[in-house]
Write a protein that holds these residues in place. Structure first.
Motif, PDB file in Angstrom:
ATOM      1  N   GLY A   1       0.911  -1.185  -0.037  1.00  0.00           N
ATOM      2  CA  GLY A   1       0.088  -0.140   0.066  1.00  0.00           C
ATOM      3  C   GLY A   1       0.971   1.024  -0.110  1.00  0.00           C
ATOM      4  N   SER A   2       0.532   2.402  -0.811  1.00  0.00           N
ATOM      5  CA  SER A   2       1.382   3.344  -0.835  1.00  0.00           C
ATOM      6  C   SER A   2       0.650   4.570  -0.266  1.00  0.00           C
ATOM      7  CB  SER A   2       1.731   3.528  -2.426  1.00  0.00           C
ATOM      8  OG  SER A   2       0.488   3.794  -2.955  1.00  0.00           O
ATOM      9  N   LYS A   3       1.372   5.845  -0.160  1.00  0.00           N
ATOM     10  CA  LYS A   3       1.127   7.199   0.221  1.00  0.00           C
ATOM     11  C   LYS A   3       1.280   8.065  -1.082  1.00  0.00           C
ATOM     12  CE  LYS A   3       5.034   8.475   2.825  1.00  0.00           C
ATOM     13  NZ  LYS A   3       5.745   7.290   2.976  1.00  0.00           N
ATOM     14  N   VAL A   4       0.948   9.027  -1.156  1.00  0.00           N
ATOM     15  CA  VAL A   4       1.450   9.827  -2.002  1.00  0.00           C
ATOM     16  C   VAL A   4       2.590  10.505  -1.732  1.00  0.00           C
ATOM     17  CG1 VAL A   4       0.992  12.234  -3.394  1.00  0.00           C
ATOM     18  CG2 VAL A   4      -1.125  10.530  -2.882  1.00  0.00           C
ATOM     19  N   GLY A   5       3.637  10.699  -2.593  1.00  0.00           N
ATOM     20  CA  GLY A   5       4.854  11.384  -2.556  1.00  0.00           C
ATOM     21  C   GLY A   5       6.051  10.530  -1.705  1.00  0.00           C
ATOM     22  N   SER A   6       7.071  11.200  -1.687  1.00  0.00           N
ATOM     23  CA  SER A   6       8.266  10.407  -1.196  1.00  0.00           C
ATOM     24  C   SER A   6       9.359  11.310  -0.743  1.00  0.00           C
ATOM     25  CB  SER A   6       8.857   9.239  -2.355  1.00  0.00           C
ATOM     26  OG  SER A   6      10.083   8.996  -1.866  1.00  0.00           O
ATOM     27  N   LYS A   7      10.388  10.836   0.087  1.00  0.00           N
ATOM     28  CA  LYS A   7      11.326  11.690   0.255  1.00  0.00           C
ATOM     29  C   LYS A   7      12.528  11.833  -0.789  1.00  0.00           C
ATOM     30  CE  LYS A   7      15.020  10.319   2.403  1.00  0.00           C
ATOM     31  NZ  LYS A   7      16.042  10.045   3.506  1.00  0.00           N
ATOM     32  N   TYR A   8      12.225  11.178  -1.888  1.00  0.00           N
ATOM     33  CA  TYR A   8      12.846  10.802  -2.951  1.00  0.00           C
ATOM     34  C   TYR A   8      12.032  11.740  -4.113  1.00  0.00           C
ATOM     35  CZ  TYR A   8      15.346   7.640  -0.435  1.00  0.00           C
ATOM     36  OH  TYR A   8      15.945   6.866   0.568  1.00  0.00           O
ATOM     37  N   LYS A   9      12.667  12.800  -4.677  1.00  0.00           N
ATOM     38  CA  LYS A   9      11.730  13.683  -5.432  1.00  0.00           C
ATOM     39  C   LYS A   9      11.262  13.040  -6.627  1.00  0.00           C
ATOM     40  CE  LYS A   9      13.879  18.249  -4.026  1.00  0.00           C
ATOM     41  NZ  LYS A   9      14.735  19.321  -4.317  1.00  0.00           N
TER      42      LYS A   9
ATOM     43  N   LEU B   1       9.981  10.210  -7.134  1.00  0.00           N
ATOM     44  CA  LEU B   1       8.936   9.154  -6.941  1.00  0.00           C
ATOM     45  C   LEU B   1       7.703   9.760  -6.529  1.00  0.00           C
ATOM     46  CD1 LEU B   1      10.620   6.350  -4.762  1.00  0.00           C
ATOM     47  CD2 LEU B   1      10.394   6.625  -7.206  1.00  0.00           C
ATOM     48  N   PRO B   2       6.802   9.519  -7.470  1.00  0.00           N
ATOM     49  CA  PRO B   2       5.224  10.224  -6.965  1.00  0.00           C
ATOM     50  C   PRO B   2       4.603   9.429  -5.901  1.00  0.00           C
ATOM     51  CG  PRO B   2       4.980   8.522  -8.850  1.00  0.00           C
ATOM     52  CD  PRO B   2       6.755   8.571  -8.409  1.00  0.00           C
ATOM     53  N   ALA B   3       5.039   8.110  -5.437  1.00  0.00           N
ATOM     54  CA  ALA B   3       4.267   7.440  -4.309  1.00  0.00           C
ATOM     55  C   ALA B   3       5.513   6.414  -3.746  1.00  0.00           C
ATOM     56  CB  ALA B   3       3.365   6.638  -4.896  1.00  0.00           C
ATOM     57  N   SER B   4       5.155   6.289  -2.344  1.00  0.00           N
ATOM     58  CA  SER B   4       6.016   5.539  -1.713  1.00  0.00           C
ATOM     59  C   SER B   4       5.320   4.809  -0.804  1.00  0.00           C
ATOM     60  CB  SER B   4       7.156   6.286  -0.880  1.00  0.00           C
ATOM     61  OG  SER B   4       6.387   7.207   0.013  1.00  0.00           O
TER      62      SER B   4
END
Lengths: 299, 272
Positions: free
Chosen positions: A206-214, A216-219
């Motif tokens: 399961g993913s969330k929107v965004g990431s600490k890595y620019k 990636l749109p999801a993480s």
């Protein structure tokens, strides 16, 4: 609210508008229809990287198919008509046209939506030897192939649909979560108009929107990862050892409602099931216009 | 459903043009107004009331009774509605019709469904020559729609057929599908000689083919073509009996031709 001792959280699944079509694949027997359908719906778990979300909706008896042979209904979902046109052409061309004895038909009526090409462009594979047949309002292409002919309807139809219905099974361990998911999927597969596009219908990442890595749109949805309970402000209580998610794409809200209802009830069925809570994924309600409220659906 | 009944009082002395008697044209007229309509009769005109007993109610189907071979043009250019004919269908029944249905209890003369563009023409008896053929001066014959003749048809059925479906329950005369461009013809009786000469594309399903097919057709072998059951299901929408008969073509012997004209047409024969 509790079902068989399982707490149903007062939350909702947040879903999004998509475009969808239904395609019927037939073949000499169920085995070859399934080979074609599995290939066509392969690598189609998420629009994020697969282009479309696709899956087997249900098996068709010979009496239900246009050519009287065993068949399979598949559903394809994309974010746009343009992408759906591309995905249908590529997947039918590479996975159904190529499958021995197969034939391919539109699974939605003309009044369901706008027409897009099904066999309209694939006919050129016939290199001029293809034959058109118009029967009533429907047009078919007969493309000569090495085992005889590939029969394909010229167009299929696109309808408005919904993607991203979901619920989360929070269980005491991996075994309990997996068994509950399998029960849920078995029940949900009987609901028409929906697919659960992930492997076996179940997703663990399961993913969330965004990431600490620019880039990636999801993480990973770290708040629901049990191994991080001590490291982050986890959404999981101490007794939760594993979480699995079931994502549902459907042709309409009623279908997703029904799939959610039978899926959760099946997941909570039995003794010592090990399921602790049922939740759902959302983004606070601000992104997706469709909200599937668990308690309302299960009432 | 309302129905307007026109019964021919006496056999017409000359050719009688019945093309004005169409559902849409008569729907808004009173019976009296319909009786005053003029029809071309031989070299003169005559009113409908002088030729027909007019009963019923306009607005729905039209029933034409007692029609003779001297009549012609029933349903010509019709764009919708339903005409039921008993007696004889006359000449050029359903010519250039684009939509609607014509049902004939009896036999039709020559030129049945000439240049048909859509709709259904159903004949319970026989039909003459040039079923679904081209109107004089036209490049192509029938361009759409469905013709079903339960009995026999004459020569040159489906001549220059462009699209659509012709089903013949009985025998067909020679030169079936001559110069056929596309479309589908199924004949469940005996087919006459010289089928498919000059045929460019299209499909002939012949339950009882002539002893010898034209030399410009080549055998391709026996196949289970998925087109056949799909076609049978379509035919079943009109007549389940013919749909069942198509089961004989579940495995079909395929001949391609006319090789002198591209060879993209086909004749399918049942494999027993």
């Amino acid at each position: 609210m509790k079902i068989n001792g399982v707490a149903i959280e007062d939350t909702f699944a947040e879903a999004f508008p998509m475009k969808a079509t239904r395609i019927l694949i037939t073949a000499r027997n169920e085995t070859w229809a399934e080979h074609a359908a599995r290939a066509m719906t392969g690598f189609a778990t998420s629009v994020i990287a697969c282009g479309c979300e696709a899956g087997i909706e249900r098996r068709l008896r010979p009496g239900e198919t246009p050519d009287g042979r065993p068949g399979i209904a598949v559903l394809l979902f994309t974010m746009s008509n343009k992408e759906l046109i591309k995905q249908v052409q590529n997947r039918v061309g590479q996975c159904v046209l190529t499958a021995p004895t197969s034939a391919c038909f539109a699974g939605l009526d003309a009044d369901a939506g706008t027409p897009i090409a099904l066999g309209k462009n694939l006919r050129y594979f016939g290199d001029g030897h293809q034959i058109a047949k118009k029967l009533g309002t429907r047009r078919f292409w007969r493309v000569p192939v090495m085992d005889g002919e590939f029969l394909c309807e010229e167009t299929t139809y696109v309808t408005k649909a919904i993607g991203g219905g979901n619920f989360l099974i929070l269980a005491r361990d991996q075994d309990a979560a997996l068994a509950a998911s399998e029960r849920a999927i078995a029940a949900m597969q009987k609901v028409p108009g929906v697919i659960m596009p992930f492997p076996g219908g179940v997703v663990r990442s399961g993913s969330k929107v965004g990431s600490k890595y620019k880039a990636l749109p999801a993480s990973t949805n770290h708040l629901y990862c049990p191994t991080l309970k001590g490291a982050v402000a986890s959404a999981l209580s101490d007794d939760v050892g594993a979480v699995l998610e079931i994502v549902i794409d459907g042709l309409d809200e009623a279908s997703i409602d029904e799939a959610t209802r039978v899926g959760i009830r099946a997941a909570c069925r039995g003794r010592n099931h090990g399921v602790l809570r049922i939740s759902a994924g959302n983004y606070g309600g601000s992104l997706g216009p469709f909200h599937f409220k668990l308690r309302k659906i299960l009432r | 459903m309302t129905r307007l009944e026109l019964t021919l009082s006496a056999a017409p002395a000359g050719a009688l043009d019945l093309s004005p008697l169409q559902p849409a044209a008569l729907a808004a007229l009173s019976l009296e107004r319909i009786r005053r309509l003029k029809l071309h009769h031989g070299t003169r005109t005559a009113s409908v009331g002088d030729l027909f007993a007019v009963n019923g109610e306009p607005g729905g189907a039209i029933a034409l009774r007692g029609i003779t071979p001297a009549c012609f043009g029933i349903g010509r250019g019709m764009a919708g509605g339903r005409i039921e004919v008993s007696g004889h269908g006359g000449q050029e029944l359903g010519r250039e019709m684009s939509a609607g249905e014509i049902h004939l209890r009896g036999s039709a003369g020559d030129g049945l469904a000439l240049g048909l563009r859509g709709g259904l023409v159903r004949v319970k008896g026989n039909a003459g020559a040039r079923v679904g053929g081209a109107v004089p001066g036209a490049v192509h014959g029938m361009k759409g729609g469905t013709v079903i003749v339960d009995g026999d048809i004459g020569e040159r059925g489906g001549e220059r057929l462009r699209r659509g479906l012709i089903i013949v329950g009985g025998d067909c005369g020679p030169y079936l599908a001559d110069r056929m461009v596309a479309g589908t013809i199924a004949v469940f009786g005996a087919a006459g000689n010289n089928v498919g000469l000059g045929m460019r594309r299209g499909t002939l399903l012949l339950a009882h083919p002539p002893e010898v097919l034209p030399t410009t057709f080549n055998p391709c072998g026996n196949f289970e073509l998925m087109f056949v059951p799909v076609f049978a299901r379509h035919v079943g929408e009109f007549d389940r009996n013919y749909a069942r008969k198509l089961a004989a073509f579940a495995t079909a012997q395929r001949w391609c031709g006319d090789m002198a004209h591209g060879g993209k047409g086909e004749i399918l024969l049942p494999v027993s």
